[in-house]
Structure formats: C-alpha cells, structure tokens
Write a protein that holds these residues in place. Structure first.
Motif, short mmCIF file in Angstrom:
data_model
loop_
_atom_site.label_atom_id
_atom_site.label_comp_id
_atom_site.label_asym_id
_atom_site.label_seq_id
_atom_site.Cartn_x
_atom_site.Cartn_y
_atom_site.Cartn_z
N ASP A 235 0.82 -1.21 0.00
CA ASP A 235 0.00 0.00 0.00
C ASP A 235 0.85 1.26 0.00
OD1 ASP A 235 -2.34 -1.47 -0.01
OD2 ASP A 235 -2.53 -1.46 2.17
N ASN A 236 2.03 1.20 0.62
CA ASN A 236 2.91 2.36 0.71
C ASN A 236 3.97 2.41 -0.38
OD1 ASN A 236 1.58 3.21 3.05
ND2 ASN A 236 2.80 1.82 4.30
N ALA A 237 4.01 1.42 -1.24
CA ALA A 237 5.01 1.38 -2.32
C ALA A 237 4.34 0.82 -3.57
CB ALA A 237 6.20 0.51 -1.91
N ASN A 238 3.51 1.67 -4.18
CA ASN A 238 2.74 1.21 -5.34
C ASN A 238 2.52 2.36 -6.32
OD1 ASN A 238 1.32 -0.44 -7.02
ND2 ASN A 238 -0.50 -0.59 -5.74
N ASP A 239 3.58 3.12 -6.59
CA ASP A 239 3.46 4.20 -7.56
C ASP A 239 3.26 3.64 -8.97
OD1 ASP A 239 3.80 6.10 -5.59
OD2 ASP A 239 5.95 6.29 -5.92
N LEU A 240 2.70 4.46 -9.84
CA LEU A 240 2.49 4.04 -11.23
C LEU A 240 3.81 3.60 -11.86
CD1 LEU A 240 0.06 6.76 -12.58
CD2 LEU A 240 -0.46 4.34 -12.23
N SER A 241 3.76 2.53 -12.64
CA SER A 241 4.89 2.01 -13.42
C SER A 241 6.03 1.45 -12.58
CB SER A 241 5.45 3.07 -14.38
OG SER A 241 4.48 3.38 -15.35
N THR A 242 5.82 1.28 -11.28
CA THR A 242 6.87 0.67 -10.47
C THR A 242 6.54 -0.80 -10.23
OG1 THR A 242 5.82 1.21 -8.36
CG2 THR A 242 7.35 2.84 -9.28
N ILE A 243 7.56 -1.54 -9.76
CA ILE A 243 7.37 -2.97 -9.49
C ILE A 243 7.53 -3.28 -8.01
CG2 ILE A 243 7.92 -3.79 -11.81
CD1 ILE A 243 10.82 -4.21 -10.87
N ASN B 144 12.17 6.74 -3.40
CA ASN B 144 11.32 6.05 -2.42
C ASN B 144 11.72 4.60 -2.24
OD1 ASN B 144 9.70 8.37 -2.08
ND2 ASN B 144 8.54 7.84 -3.92
N GLY B 145 12.74 4.16 -2.96
CA GLY B 145 13.15 2.76 -2.86
C GLY B 145 12.34 1.83 -3.73
N GLU B 146 11.51 2.38 -4.62
CA GLU B 146 10.71 1.55 -5.52
C GLU B 146 11.49 1.35 -6.82
OE1 GLU B 146 6.32 2.06 -5.63
OE2 GLU B 146 6.79 3.93 -4.58
N TYR B 147 11.30 0.17 -7.40
CA TYR B 147 12.01 -0.19 -8.61
C TYR B 147 11.07 -0.16 -9.80
CZ TYR B 147 15.83 -1.73 -5.65
OH TYR B 147 16.85 -1.76 -4.76
N THR B 148 11.64 0.12 -10.97
CA THR B 148 10.89 0.04 -12.21
C THR B 148 11.82 -0.50 -13.28
OG1 THR B 148 9.46 1.21 -13.77
CG2 THR B 148 11.38 2.39 -12.98
N GLY B 149 11.21 -1.19 -14.27
CA GLY B 149 12.01 -1.63 -15.42
C GLY B 149 11.83 -3.08 -15.79
N PHE B 150 11.78 -3.32 -17.06
CA PHE B 150 11.74 -4.66 -17.65
C PHE B 150 12.46 -4.61 -18.98
CE2 PHE B 150 9.06 -7.31 -15.09
CZ PHE B 150 8.28 -6.43 -14.38
N ASP B 151 12.78 -5.76 -19.50
CA ASP B 151 13.49 -5.85 -20.77
C ASP B 151 12.70 -5.23 -21.92
OD1 ASP B 151 14.65 -8.27 -23.06
OD2 ASP B 151 15.86 -6.74 -22.11
N LEU B 152 11.36 -5.28 -21.87
CA LEU B 152 10.58 -4.70 -22.95
C LEU B 152 10.76 -3.18 -23.03
CD1 LEU B 152 7.26 -6.72 -22.91
CD2 LEU B 152 8.98 -6.64 -24.71
#
Length: 199
Positions: A61-69, A140-148
């Motif tokens: 709930d506290n780590a769910n920004d758009l486009s993050t994983i 915020n310590g949130e990650y984003t990114g994929f090979d696509l």
C-alpha cells in the motif's frame, strides 16, 4: 467491461499484475475502475524470474506508484548496476537489475559457463544474479524496469514501430522469411542449439 459496470467490487482483496510490464495508461484505467467500484486496493505489481524462484519484488500500500514494481520481498536484496559491471548506480539511473538472496538459483544445470555469466561474486562478498533486465530505483526505494522497456527505447530511437506479439517459436524462421515479422526481441540462453541457426 459491460459485465462489471454496475458491480460492487469491494469483495476483491488483491488484484495482481505480473509477467510483463503493466502500461501506465492501463494501470491508471484499472485503478480508476477499481476505485469507482469500491475495491479496497489499487492493482499490485511485482517482478520476478525463474532464476530467482518467481517473485522478487512486490507492491505494498505504501510502495505502489504508477509504473513501479514495488520493493524487494523479505530476504531479497536488489541493486542496479552499470551493465556488464558490479558498479552500483544511484537513484533514477537506469542499469541492470541484480538480485541477491536465498531464492536465487544455484546455477543452470550442466551449464557452468552460462552460470558464471549470470551469478557473480561482488565486492560485498555476496553472489548476485545479473538478470539482463534494465530498471532503476527511485528516491522512495521503488524499482521500475523490464526488458521490454529496452525494446521500446531502441524502437523509439530508430523510429521503428514496436508491435509486441507472441509467435510460435518453432515457426520463427518461416515468419521471419515470409516478412510477417521483422525482428524477434527475446531473451536467449546459449546452450548449443543456436549453432544450428543462421545469423
């Protein structure tokens, strides 16, 4: 959806997306739909891979920004490194996603050469799985990114249209030769079968 337009979705505990990047526009539409229909949460996302025994990160709930994983699941460590190195990058710098923790594989069966490429000892004394996936960590310590995302960027730079579609792998040569597809963007493990392919 017409079936759900007047439905109360307050009974939904968790809606999860994984396996591929959830487009920001789609994520917004899903979240708006869930809120409008009384669902208690937004869609959660995660990141994982076979070599890491499935899920590595997950939204909260506290780590769910758009486009993050999300953030690493307990026991997992993640860092972003300059591709081809163990040099850790700072916030918002895109690089290779590396994972360390109890769930990473011990190695590829009967393929020590490939194992040595992806499981590497870093200066911190830990074995890190180099995923070849690109991403970054925000403040915020949130990650984003994929090979696509890399495929999208390559196409954007070259002015190409990216059409993502599954293909029958056994029929890939025919599809390429016929012109029904122009390129295959795919992870590829070197295991000897590629010796039969024409490059």
């Amino acid at each position: 959806s017409e079936m759900l337009k007047d439905k109360d979705l307050s009974f939904i505990k968790v809606l999860i997306s994984g396996g591929d990047k959830l487009a920001e526009k789609t994520e917004k539409e899903i979240n708006e739909f869930l809120i409008k229909h009384n669902a208690p949460n937004k869609v959660y996302k995660g990141y994982g891979l076979t070599e890491g025994l499935a899920a590595i990160t997950f939204s909260t709930d506290n780590a769910n920004d758009l486009s993050t994983i999300g953030i690493p699941l307990p026991g997992n460590n993640i860092k972003i490194v300059k591709p081809g190195t163990s040099e850790e990058l700072g916030y918002n710098q895109e690089g290779e996603i590396c994972i360390s923790g109890p769930t990473i594989m011990r190695g590829y069966r009967d393929n020590s050469m490939e194992t040595k490429k992806v499981l590497r000892l870093h200066e911190d004394g830990k074995i890190w799985l180099h995923t070849d996936d690109l991403g970054y960590m925000d403040e915020n310590g949130e990650y984003t990114g994929f090979d696509l995302e890399l495929a999208e960027e390559v196409c954007k730079i070259n002015g190409w249209e990216l059409v993502k579609q599954p293909i029958a792998w056994d029929n890939k040569d025919n599809e390429l030769n016929s012109g029904s597809i122009d390129c295959i963007w795919n992870g590829f493990t070197i295991n000897g079968r590629e010796d039969e392919y024409e490059w």
